[in-house]
Design a protein around this motif. Structure first.
Motif, PDB file in Angstrom:
ATOM      1  N   LEU A  70       0.827  -1.203   0.000  1.00 47.78           N
ATOM      2  CA  LEU A  70       0.000   0.000   0.000  1.00 47.78           C
ATOM      3  C   LEU A  70       0.869   1.264   0.000  1.00 47.78           C
ATOM      4  O   LEU A  70       0.559   2.246  -0.693  1.00 47.78           O
ATOM      5  N   ALA A  71       1.950   1.246   0.775  1.00 51.99           N
ATOM      6  CA  ALA A  71       2.839   2.417   0.821  1.00 51.99           C
ATOM      7  C   ALA A  71       3.434   2.697  -0.549  1.00 51.99           C
ATOM      8  O   ALA A  71       3.572   3.863  -0.960  1.00 51.99           O
ATOM      9  N   ARG A  72       3.787   1.661  -1.280  1.00 58.15           N
ATOM     10  CA  ARG A  72       4.345   1.848  -2.623  1.00 58.15           C
ATOM     11  C   ARG A  72       3.297   2.397  -3.588  1.00 58.15           C
ATOM     12  O   ARG A  72       3.586   3.276  -4.398  1.00 58.15           O
ATOM     13  N   TRP A  73       2.083   1.891  -3.524  1.00 59.06           N
ATOM     14  CA  TRP A  73       1.011   2.435  -4.376  1.00 59.06           C
ATOM     15  C   TRP A  73       0.762   3.900  -4.066  1.00 59.06           C
ATOM     16  O   TRP A  73       0.639   4.736  -4.950  1.00 59.06           O
ATOM     17  N   TYR A  74       0.686   4.187  -2.785  1.00 59.10           N
ATOM     18  CA  TYR A  74       0.305   5.528  -2.328  1.00 59.10           C
ATOM     19  C   TYR A  74       1.343   6.579  -2.712  1.00 59.10           C
ATOM     20  O   TYR A  74       1.000   7.690  -3.128  1.00 59.10           O
ATOM     21  N   THR A  75       2.619   6.236  -2.581  1.00 57.26           N
ATOM     22  CA  THR A  75       3.680   7.209  -2.853  1.00 57.26           C
ATOM     23  C   THR A  75       4.199   7.164  -4.278  1.00 57.26           C
ATOM     24  O   THR A  75       4.811   8.129  -4.747  1.00 57.26           O
ATOM     25  N   GLY A  76       3.988   6.052  -4.974  1.00 59.88           N
ATOM     26  CA  GLY A  76       4.579   5.891  -6.295  1.00 59.88           C
ATOM     27  C   GLY A  76       6.083   5.668  -6.231  1.00 59.88           C
ATOM     28  O   GLY A  76       6.791   5.816  -7.232  1.00 59.88           O
ATOM     29  N   ARG A  77       6.589   5.315  -5.060  1.00 61.09           N
ATOM     30  CA  ARG A  77       8.016   5.080  -4.853  1.00 61.09           C
ATOM     31  C   ARG A  77       8.254   3.601  -4.554  1.00 61.09           C
ATOM     32  O   ARG A  77       7.322   2.869  -4.267  1.00 61.09           O
ATOM     33  N   ASP A  78       9.529   3.196  -4.562  1.00 63.26           N
ATOM     34  CA  ASP A  78       9.830   1.768  -4.445  1.00 63.26           C
ATOM     35  C   ASP A  78      10.520   1.345  -3.151  1.00 63.26           C
ATOM     36  O   ASP A  78      10.293   0.253  -2.648  1.00 63.26           O
ATOM     37  N   LYS A  79      11.403   2.177  -2.627  1.00 56.81           N
ATOM     38  CA  LYS A  79      12.288   1.707  -1.553  1.00 56.81           C
ATOM     39  C   LYS A  79      11.597   1.702  -0.189  1.00 56.81           C
ATOM     40  O   LYS A  79      10.744   2.545   0.103  1.00 56.81           O
ATOM     41  N   ILE A  80      12.010   0.731   0.620  1.00 61.04           N
ATOM     42  CA  ILE A  80      11.535   0.597   1.993  1.00 61.04           C
ATOM     43  C   ILE A  80      12.758   0.597   2.907  1.00 61.04           C
ATOM     44  O   ILE A  80      13.682  -0.195   2.708  1.00 61.04           O
ATOM     45  N   VAL A  81      12.759   1.470   3.913  1.00 61.42           N
ATOM     46  CA  VAL A  81      13.839   1.482   4.895  1.00 61.42           C
ATOM     47  C   VAL A  81      13.410   0.643   6.097  1.00 61.42           C
ATOM     48  O   VAL A  81      12.349   0.875   6.685  1.00 61.42           O
ATOM     49  N   ALA A  82      14.225  -0.343   6.431  1.00 67.07           N
ATOM     50  CA  ALA A  82      13.962  -1.216   7.579  1.00 67.07           C
ATOM     51  C   ALA A  82      15.240  -1.301   8.416  1.00 67.07           C
ATOM     52  O   ALA A  82      16.317  -0.901   7.962  1.00 67.07           O
ATOM     53  N   ARG A  83      15.131  -1.807   9.633  1.00 69.04           N
ATOM     54  CA  ARG A  83      16.288  -1.867  10.524  1.00 69.04           C
ATOM     55  C   ARG A  83      16.922  -3.255  10.528  1.00 69.04           C
ATOM     56  O   ARG A  83      16.293  -4.241  10.153  1.00 69.04           O
ATOM     57  N   TYR A  84      18.166  -3.319  11.019  1.00 73.92           N
ATOM     58  CA  TYR A  84      18.890  -4.590  11.063  1.00 73.92           C
ATOM     59  C   TYR A  84      18.341  -5.527  12.132  1.00 73.92           C
ATOM     60  O   TYR A  84      18.125  -6.715  11.879  1.00 73.92           O
ATOM     61  N   ARG A  85      18.151  -5.032  13.340  1.00 73.43           N
ATOM     62  CA  ARG A  85      17.664  -5.905  14.412  1.00 73.43           C
ATOM     63  C   ARG A  85      16.138  -5.914  14.362  1.00 73.43           C
ATOM     64  O   ARG A  85      15.461  -5.272  15.169  1.00 73.43           O
ATOM     65  N   SER A  86      15.625  -6.650  13.396  1.00 78.37           N
ATOM     66  CA  SER A  86      14.173  -6.656  13.201  1.00 78.37           C
ATOM     67  C   SER A  86      13.722  -8.032  12.749  1.00 78.37           C
ATOM     68  O   SER A  86      14.492  -8.810  12.178  1.00 78.37           O
ATOM     69  N   TYR A  87      12.463  -8.308  13.027  1.00 76.02           N
ATOM     70  CA  TYR A  87      11.806  -9.490  12.467  1.00 76.02           C
ATOM     71  C   TYR A  87      10.396  -9.079  12.083  1.00 76.02           C
ATOM     72  O   TYR A  87       9.628  -8.614  12.934  1.00 76.02           O
TER      73      TYR A  87
END
Length: 452
Positions: free
Chosen positions: A129-146
Motif C-alpha cells: 500500500l505504501a508503494r502504491w500511495y507514494t509511487g516510490r519503491d524503496k523501503i527502509v527497515a532496521r537490522y535488528r528486526s523481524y
C-alpha cells in the motif's frame, strides 16, 4: 482447575508422528524434541506426564490474554454454531465489530482495518500500500528486526533468518537500531543512531528521499532483544517521514495489544503512524488473525481506487469473534492496566536481580516486555553467546533453557537475551514464581562471567 490426566503413551505417540510427518519451523529437524502439551489454562500449560509449566514466553509472545480464556473460548464456540466461515467479499458482523473495536483502541486517526491471517501478511500489505500511495519503491527497515517469514516480510527482516531467503524482494535498505547498550555510533553527542532522525536523514541522502516509500519499524524491537527506543527517537523518525512524504509503518505485531502496558507501544511516545500492523495479541492466537490498520488520509486515498490485496481467510468469522471477545475482556478485566502494574514490579525487581548476578549486562523493557541481556563481562559487554551463535557456541543459553524447563518455567530465549514476556493476565504471585526460578537458573550464566 481441572485435573490433568497423565498419559505417557499419548506423549510418545505425538512424538512418533512428529518425527515421521511434521516439519518444524526454524529448526534442525533431526534434533527436535518438543514437549507434547496436553492442556493449558491461564498462565500455565501441562504435559502428558502432568508436569506444569509457567508460560513466561506467552508461547511466541502472542498469548496476551492467557490460555483458554473462558470468554474467548465461548465466543469461538458460539460463532462456530452459527457461522463457521464466510468469504471476505461478504459482510460479517464479527468482522465489522472487531474493526470498530480496533479503531476505537488504536491511536489517532487509525480507523480502517484490512484483516490478514497474521503479522507477516499484514506487513506485506503495508509495504504494498505504501508503494502504491507514494509511487516510490524503496523501503527502509532496521537490522535488528523481524517482520515475518513470507517473501516480502523476510526481506524486511534484518536478522540472519533472512539469509536463506535471499535474494529477496528488491528495494529494501537498512538503517541501524537505537540499541543504546551496543550503539553502532558509539554514543557521540548527539548520537545520530539513537536519536533516530539524524541517522535516517543520512540514509535518505544516500538513497534519495524521493525514492523511498516507507520506513518500517518495530516500535519496540521484539525477538531481537526487546530494544526500547530512547525518548524522542520515534518522534524524530515521524518528523523526517513527514518532511519527505514517506509513509511511517509501525510493526506492533508483538508490542501491541497491551504488551508494553499501553494498548499500543507507540502511545508511550504519543506518535501515530500512517500504517500500523498487528497480530498476536489481537486475539492471542486462538484462531490465526492479523491486520493492517491505516490512517484516514490513506483510507480516503484508497476509497475510490482498486485495492489490490486479498486473502481467502481475511476477516475469518471465528478469528474475528475471538478478537471481539478478547478486546471486551481486556476492558472488563483491566488487562492492559495489569500489564502496566506488573511492569512496575519488574522495573523494581530486575535491577535487584542484576545486582545479584554479574552475568546480567543490561535490563530493559516496558509493561510485560522485558529483557535480560547476558554477558561474560560487564566491562567489555562480551555477549554470553555470540550473535547468530551456532549450536556449540550457544551451549550456555541451551543450559539455561533446559534448567528453566526442568524447574517448570517455559522461557523465551534468543541468542544472549533471556526475555520475560508472560501473559498479561499474570498475577503477582505467578510473576514472583517465575522470577525466583530465573534467579536460581542465572547461576549457570554466572559460571561464565569474568566478573563473578
Amino acid at each position: 482447575m481441572a485435573v490433568v490426566e497423565t498419559d505417557p503413551r499419548a506423549s510418545e505417540r505425538v512424538l512418533e508422528l512428529d518425527r515421521a510427518h511434521v516439519l518444524y519451523s526454524w529448526s534442525i529437524q533431526s534434533k527436535i524434541a518438543p514437549i507434547p502439551v496436553a492442556r493449558a489454562e491461564g498462565c500455565c500449560f501441562w504435559d502428558y506426564d502432568g508436569k506444569r509449566y509457567l508460560d513466561f514466553s506467552s508461547q511466541l509472545v502472542n498469548l496476551n490474554i492467557g490460555h483458554q480464556h473462558p470468554k474467548v473460548v465461548a465466543a469461538i464456540k458460539e460463532q462456530a454454531d452459527r457461522l463457521c466461515t464466510i468469504g471476505p467479499t461478504y459482510g460479517n458482523d464479527q468482522r465489522s465489530e472487531l474493526a470498530r473495536l480496533v479503531a476505537e483502541v488504536a491511536p489517532g486517526d487509525l480507523n480502517r482495518v484490512f484483516f490478514t491471517n497474521g503479522g507477516a501478511e499484514a506487513n506485506e500489505n503495508a509495504i504494498k500500500l505504501a508503494r502504491w500511495y507514494t509511487g516510490r519503491d524503496k523501503i527502509v527497515a532496521r537490522y535488528r528486526s523481524y517482520h515475518g517469514a513470507t517473501a516480502g516480510a523476510i526481506t524486511l527482516t534484518g536478522e540472519p533468518r533472512r539469509w536463506l531467503a535471499e535474494p529477496g524482494i528488491p528495494g529494501v535498505v537498512r538503517m541501524f537500531d537505537p540499541y543504546c547498550y551496543r550503539c553502532s555510533a558509539g554514543h557521540p553527542d548527539p548520537c545520530p543512531v539513537c536519536t533516530g532522525g539524524l541517522h535516517l536523514e543520512e540514509i535518505l541522502q544516500y538513497e534519495g528521499p524521493h525514492t523511498v516509500a516507507a520506513v518500517i519499524l518495530e516500535t519496540v524491537t521484539g525477538t531481537n532483544g526487546i530494544i526500547v527506543p530512547p525518548s524522542g527517537y520515534l518522534r524524530s523518525i515521524r518528523e523526517v517521514c513527514d518532511r519527505h512524504g514517506i509513509v511511517l509503518i509501525l510493526d506492533e505485531v508483538m508490542a501491541g495489544f497491551g504488551r508494553t502496558g499501553e494498548w499500543f507501544a507507540c502511545q508511550h511516545w504519543d506518535v501515530v503512524p500512517d500504517i500500523m500492523t498487528v497480530a498476536k495479541g489481537i486475539n492471542s492466537g486462538y484462531v490465526p488473525l492479523g491486520g493492517m490498520v491505516i490512517s484516514d488520509p490513506l483510507s480516503d486515498w484508497v476509497k475510490d481506487r482498486f485495492f489490490g490485496g486479498g486473502l481467502t481467510y481475511s476477516g475469518h468469522p471465528l478469528a474475528c469473534a475471538a478478537g471481539v471477545a478478547s478486546i471486551e475482556a481486556f476492558r472488563e478485566e483491566e488487562i492492559v492496566e495489569n500489564a502496566a502494574a506488573m511492569g512496575e514490579v519488574l522495573a523494581r525487581e530486575l535491577p535487584e536481580l542484576q545486582d545479584r548476578h554479574p552475568s546480567i549486562g543490561d535490563v530493559r523493557g516496558l509493561g510485560l516486555f522485558w529483557a535480560l541481556e547476558l554477558v561474560r563481562s560487564r566491562e567489555t559487554r562480551e555477549m554470553l553467546v555470540p550473535f547468530n551463535a551456532g549450536e556449540e557456541a550457544a551451549e550456555p543459553m541451551g543450559r539455561i533453557t533446559k534448567a528453566c524447563m526442568a524447574k517448570g518455567l517455559a522461557p523465551f530465549v534468543h541468542w544472549n537475551v533471556l526475555a520475560l514476556t508472560p501473559p498479561l493476565t499474570i498475577t503477582r504471585e505467578e510473576l514472583q514464581e517465575g522470577l525466583d526460578i530465573i534467579d536460581d537458573v542465572l547461576e549457570i550464566a554466572d559460571e561464565y562471567s569474568e566478573d563473578a
